[in-house]
Design a protein around this motif. Structure first.
Motif, mmCIF file in Angstrom:
data_model
loop_
_atom_site.group_PDB
_atom_site.id
_atom_site.type_symbol
_atom_site.label_atom_id
_atom_site.label_comp_id
_atom_site.label_asym_id
_atom_site.label_seq_id
_atom_site.Cartn_x
_atom_site.Cartn_y
_atom_site.Cartn_z
ATOM 1 N N CYS A 137 36.233 44.899 24.685
ATOM 2 C CA CYS A 137 36.764 44.783 23.346
ATOM 3 C C CYS A 137 36.901 43.320 22.973
ATOM 4 C CB CYS A 137 38.130 45.473 23.274
ATOM 5 S SG CYS A 137 38.713 45.775 21.615
ATOM 6 N N SER B 112 38.790 41.866 20.999
ATOM 7 C CA SER B 112 40.154 41.424 20.741
ATOM 8 C C SER B 112 40.878 41.041 22.028
ATOM 9 C CB SER B 112 40.932 42.540 20.036
ATOM 10 O OG SER B 112 41.075 43.641 20.906
ATOM 11 N N LEU C 64 41.797 43.069 24.192
ATOM 12 C CA LEU C 64 42.636 44.179 24.596
ATOM 13 C C LEU C 64 42.281 44.560 26.031
ATOM 14 C CD1 LEU C 64 44.735 46.124 23.270
ATOM 15 C CD2 LEU C 64 42.825 47.680 22.873
ATOM 16 N N PHE D 82 50.156 40.875 20.230
ATOM 17 C CA PHE D 82 49.522 40.931 18.921
ATOM 18 C C PHE D 82 50.589 40.642 17.863
ATOM 19 C CE2 PHE D 82 46.720 43.455 21.545
ATOM 20 C CZ PHE D 82 45.449 43.109 21.093
ATOM 21 N N LEU E 74 38.740 46.153 16.847
ATOM 22 C CA LEU E 74 39.452 46.751 17.970
ATOM 23 C C LEU E 74 38.485 47.521 18.867
ATOM 24 C CD1 LEU E 74 42.330 46.931 19.053
ATOM 25 C CD2 LEU E 74 42.590 49.086 17.826
ATOM 26 N N LEU F 232 46.326 53.547 22.339
ATOM 27 C CA LEU F 232 46.916 52.360 22.946
ATOM 28 C C LEU F 232 48.336 52.687 23.401
ATOM 29 C CD1 LEU F 232 45.912 49.685 20.259
ATOM 30 C CD2 LEU F 232 44.582 50.464 22.238
ATOM 31 N N TRP G 295 50.660 45.370 23.435
ATOM 32 C CA TRP G 295 49.859 46.580 23.588
ATOM 33 C C TRP G 295 48.936 46.436 24.800
ATOM 34 C CZ3 TRP G 295 50.426 50.673 20.186
ATOM 35 C CH2 TRP G 295 51.068 50.405 18.972
ATOM 36 N N ARG G 296 48.578 47.575 25.370
ATOM 37 C CA ARG G 296 47.477 47.579 26.321
ATOM 38 C C ARG G 296 46.661 48.865 26.157
ATOM 39 N NH1 ARG G 296 49.180 48.119 32.671
ATOM 40 N NH2 ARG G 296 50.707 49.794 32.561
#
Length: 247
Positions: free
Chosen positions: A68, A70, A72, A80, A105, A113, A167-168
């Motif tokens: 990803c 981003s 992530l 974020f 994303l 997520l 987030w993960r």
């Protein structure tokens, strides 16, 4: 010998401080998430045990995910920034998170997520599915319903634009294929009992609503004609207009 023993004790104490903390029962939302916060704990614990056995702390972080743009990562919580927070109803928020540059994303339908929050020194985790288009550039959005006694709800209601959330993910290996029914046995075990196959109709929606232990909040995604029909069915099933979101 005494100095070596003290050094070993110090190393042992350092490793124990790095050991993942087992979640409390209250940290599980009870919604059958795949993976659950306890699944993630056991993954982290196995990684810690392998790193400790080889005395290599770099193994604690695992390989960086390149899936990803981003950054992530399913192994590590990533920060974020909240760029906008809109209150849609008295207890429902649409929150927009910024992605670096024009990155996407990159989630597939069926993936979600996990959000981490801390309330009264207690870490809590909950799973959410972004509602923004998969090809949205520079941001992603989630829709969050807050509850009066919810710990995560208290955390979310403290957010403001400019705040940071962690987030993960992504998680979920069940990929949606349009207009194709599947077998329940092919779904993650936590989804099997609560999943129905077939055409949506008034009777099925009434059955689904009646199975909920508390008043549900429905997300409806589809064409304008589809969302209009489903909204009508939801109203007939006893829900009010502030109990669903169409997009």
């Amino acid at each position: 010998m005494m100095g070596e023993r003290e050094e070993d004790d110090d190393n042992e104490e350092a490793w124990l401080q790095l050991r993942p903390k087992e979640p409390l029962p209250s940290q599980c939302c009870g919604s059958g998430c795949s993976p659950c916060v306890f699944d993630l704990y056991h993954q982290d614990l196995a990684r810690w045990e392998a790193a400790r056995a080889s005395k290599d702390r770099s193994l604690l972080h695992g390989p960086e995910s390149q899936s990803c743009p981003s950054k992530l990562n399913p192994k590590t919580f990533v920060a974020f920034c909240i760029s906008a927070m809109d209150r849609l109803t008295k207890d429902t928020y649409r929150v927009r998170f910024a992605l670096p540059g024009n990155s996407q994303l990159g989630l597939q339908p069926g993936q979600h997520l996990i959000l981490r929050g801390i309330v009264d020194d207690l870490e809590i985790q909950r799973a959410y599915t972004p509602i923004s288009p998969a090809n949205a550039e520079g941001y992603f959005e989630v829709l969050i319903k807050c509850y009066q006694m919810g710990l995560m709800s208290r955390y979310v209601e403290s957010w403001r634009a400019g705040a940071i959330a962690f987030w993960r993910g992504p998680f979920g290996d069940f990929f949606y294929k349009p207009n194709q029914e599947s077998s329940p046995e092919r779904l993650p075990w936590s989804y099997q009992e609560k999943t129905r196959f077939g055409r949506l109709g008034q009777d099925l929606i009434k059955e689904l609503v009646s199975c909920c232990r508390r008043k549900p909040f429905a997300l409806v995604c589809g064409s304008a004609e589809f969302t209009k029909d489903i909204a009508r069915c939801l109203l007939c099933a006893g829900l009010t207009e502030d109990s669903y979101f169409l997009f």
